[in-house]
Design an enzyme around this catalytic site. Sequence first.
Site, short mmCIF file in Angstrom:
data_model
loop_
_atom_site.label_atom_id
_atom_site.label_comp_id
_atom_site.label_asym_id
_atom_site.label_seq_id
_atom_site.Cartn_x
_atom_site.Cartn_y
_atom_site.Cartn_z
N GLU A 33 0.88 -1.16 0.00
CA GLU A 33 0.00 0.00 0.00
C GLU A 33 0.93 1.22 0.00
OE1 GLU A 33 -3.50 1.83 2.80
OE2 GLU A 33 -2.78 -0.18 3.21
N ARG A 259 4.74 -12.99 9.86
CA ARG A 259 5.44 -11.74 9.54
C ARG A 259 6.73 -11.66 10.34
NH1 ARG A 259 1.91 -7.79 9.32
NH2 ARG A 259 3.23 -6.04 9.75
N LYS A 269 4.30 0.98 9.82
CA LYS A 269 4.47 2.21 9.04
C LYS A 269 3.92 3.41 9.79
CE LYS A 269 3.31 0.12 4.86
NZ LYS A 269 2.47 0.10 3.68
P1 ATP Z 1 2.64 -2.07 8.24
O1 ATP Z 1 1.90 -3.00 9.17
O2 ATP Z 1 4.09 -1.92 8.57
O3 ATP Z 1 1.96 -0.77 8.03
P2 ATP Z 1 1.42 -3.26 5.97
O4 ATP Z 1 1.20 -4.72 6.13
O5 ATP Z 1 0.25 -2.37 6.16
O6 ATP Z 1 2.65 -2.84 6.86
P3 ATP Z 1 1.56 -3.27 3.15
O7 ATP Z 1 2.09 -2.21 2.27
O8 ATP Z 1 0.11 -3.52 3.17
O9 ATP Z 1 2.07 -2.94 4.60
O10 ATP Z 1 2.35 -4.63 2.93
C1 ATP Z 1 2.77 -5.13 1.71
C2 ATP Z 1 3.13 -6.57 1.88
O11 ATP Z 1 4.19 -6.71 2.82
C3 ATP Z 1 1.95 -7.35 2.43
O12 ATP Z 1 1.84 -8.54 1.68
C4 ATP Z 1 2.33 -7.60 3.86
O13 ATP Z 1 1.77 -8.80 4.32
C5 ATP Z 1 3.85 -7.66 3.80
N1 ATP Z 1 4.44 -7.29 5.09
C6 ATP Z 1 4.24 -6.16 5.79
N2 ATP Z 1 4.90 -6.20 6.97
C7 ATP Z 1 5.55 -7.39 7.01
C8 ATP Z 1 6.41 -8.03 7.96
N3 ATP Z 1 6.73 -7.45 9.11
N4 ATP Z 1 6.89 -9.27 7.66
C9 ATP Z 1 6.58 -9.84 6.50
N5 ATP Z 1 5.79 -9.30 5.56
C10 ATP Z 1 5.26 -8.09 5.80
MG MG Z 2 -1.53 -3.03 4.85
#
Ligand code: ATP
Ligand code: MG
Length: 546
Positions: A33, A259, A269
């Site tokens: 995102e 994760r 984020k």
């Molecule tokens: P955050 O929780 O840090 O805001 P998010 O999951 O909202 O991160 P996205 O941009 O939606 O961020 O994530 C893109 C991809 O990265 C998704 O498939 C998500 O599952 C993966 N991802 C995000 N954080 C992690 C993590 N800590 N370990 C592994 N994969 C991750």
């Molecule tokens: Mg997300």
Amino acid sequence: MAESNNNFIHNIIDADLESGKYGNKVYTRFPPEPNGYLHIGHAKSICLNFSTAKKYGGKCNLRYDDTNPVKEDMEYINAIEADVRWLGWEWDERLWASDYFQTMYDGAVELIKKGKAFVCDLTADEMKEYRGTLTEPGKESPYRNRSVEENLKLFEEMKAGKYADGEKVLRAKIDMSSPNINMRDPVIYRIVHATHHNTGDEWCIYPMYDYAHPIEDAIEGITHSICTLEFEDHRPLYDWVLKEIGWWETPPQQIEFARLNLTNTVMSKRYLKALVDEGAVEGWDDPRMPTIAGIRRRGYTPEAVRDFCDKIGVAKANSLVEVSLLESCVRDDLKEKVQSRNVIEKPIKVIITNYPEDQTEMMEIENSAVVPEMGTRMVPFSRELWVDGDDFMEVPEKKYFRLFPGNEVRFKGAYFITCNEVVKNEDGTIKELLCTYDPETRSGSGFEGRKVKGTIHWVDAKTAVPITIRNYNHLMIPDEEGKNVLNPDSVEITTGYAEPSIVEANPGDRFQFFRHGYYIADAKLFSKDNLVFNRIVDLKSSYKPK
Ligand code: ATP
Ligand code: MG
């Protein structure tokens, strides 16, 4: 490039290839995102998706999950692409979820026509009340049994902008008594009057993640949609959406993995953005940040990050990984890649009283202790030198073999030197050490007369170059209750003295500062007039593999 070992996801893919479920296709995607910078957790997801596609000769898309119009920004998009490429991956296609808004809308109309979705007028609070709890079933919305015609008309009006934000939503009609709360008539469309970076003002209704994501995957022909464990309970909804719309013969399958959580840092984020907005760090690329941009500026290498992602593996249960594992991957990668330089961090002046006043010798010093092919360089040596504060003790501890009064040590690549006298300032601090050298012991002369136990490094005082050293420590540390809090000492800035060749460095060049650690000329700030080095990682390893 490091290949992932066979993990449970690859086992699933192997079985699918065996059964021919998707023919011989393996398509994955990385779907960020664009609402912030990528962090080391995303690196795990990136490496997993791209390496899986690579392993099976498949494809991996970079897809922006840009279905939320308010939090997204071009700055983030540019950063994301730079970060994925820096990690060493290239996407097959770069796609935007927002390009599928029409298909998503058509899918919703399809659901309405099948009696599988309805427009609901409950407020957010009412909906919460109706939802029930883990132990109690929910209650059906009074709007649940609107006719197909009425739903089509209202949904059309939602799209046309007739209603205010929050006034109406479109919900899937599934089961209010499902033990899985995600299946209790979840909202699939909401009204948001906001300008979208891609579609402008074309839409004022936007699909919810759980509805949009499976459609995005299906449109792109993704076979294995890899996501993190929090989405496990959402999988029935993922499958429901694709099955009920029914346009795809072999829909993609969602697979969840644990994760990455790392000690001594944070990986949300939202929190990272707050640090940037509050000015607690220099920006998204501050070398203390766990963002890919921060890690890059810190001097970590893509090879080290990929190695780390490989080593932590892909698991089905959440765990906390020690940041020292990442640091040891960085050390392992740099060990044979970077040259060494002499730099003094806490300088003490040494005067070699029996060395000619106006003489300078050029000493040949090896560039690497482990890779002889890296050759040597010439370093000036004269009567006045700097040595490191840690290499001298006025009253030595037991087993201290470095410099102390009466002791002889090797000045690496130069001579054996004996400390004879400590000269103090009025305030009792050390002014200088008066020493003598033995001309017979010159490095490379084959001298074998006697041995010394300590070897220390030095920098010629006349030609020394002052540099700015930024020694980074962990961003977060546990407080007394074990809660992660910002480390008030996450950076220590000092001036060091470097051998003259340091001015030839370019931004982004990495060195081992002999005995201190690995350092990088800061990619943003370093210039001939501003010699700023960031500590990448220190030399000692506190990580012990289990
Ligand atoms: P955050 O929780 O840090 O805001 P998010 O999951 O909202 O991160 P996205 O941009 O939606 O961020 O994530 C893109 C991809 O990265 C998704 O498939 C998500 O599952 C993966 N991802 C995000 N954080 C992690 C993590 N800590 N370990 C592994 N994969 C991750
Ligand atoms: Mg997300």
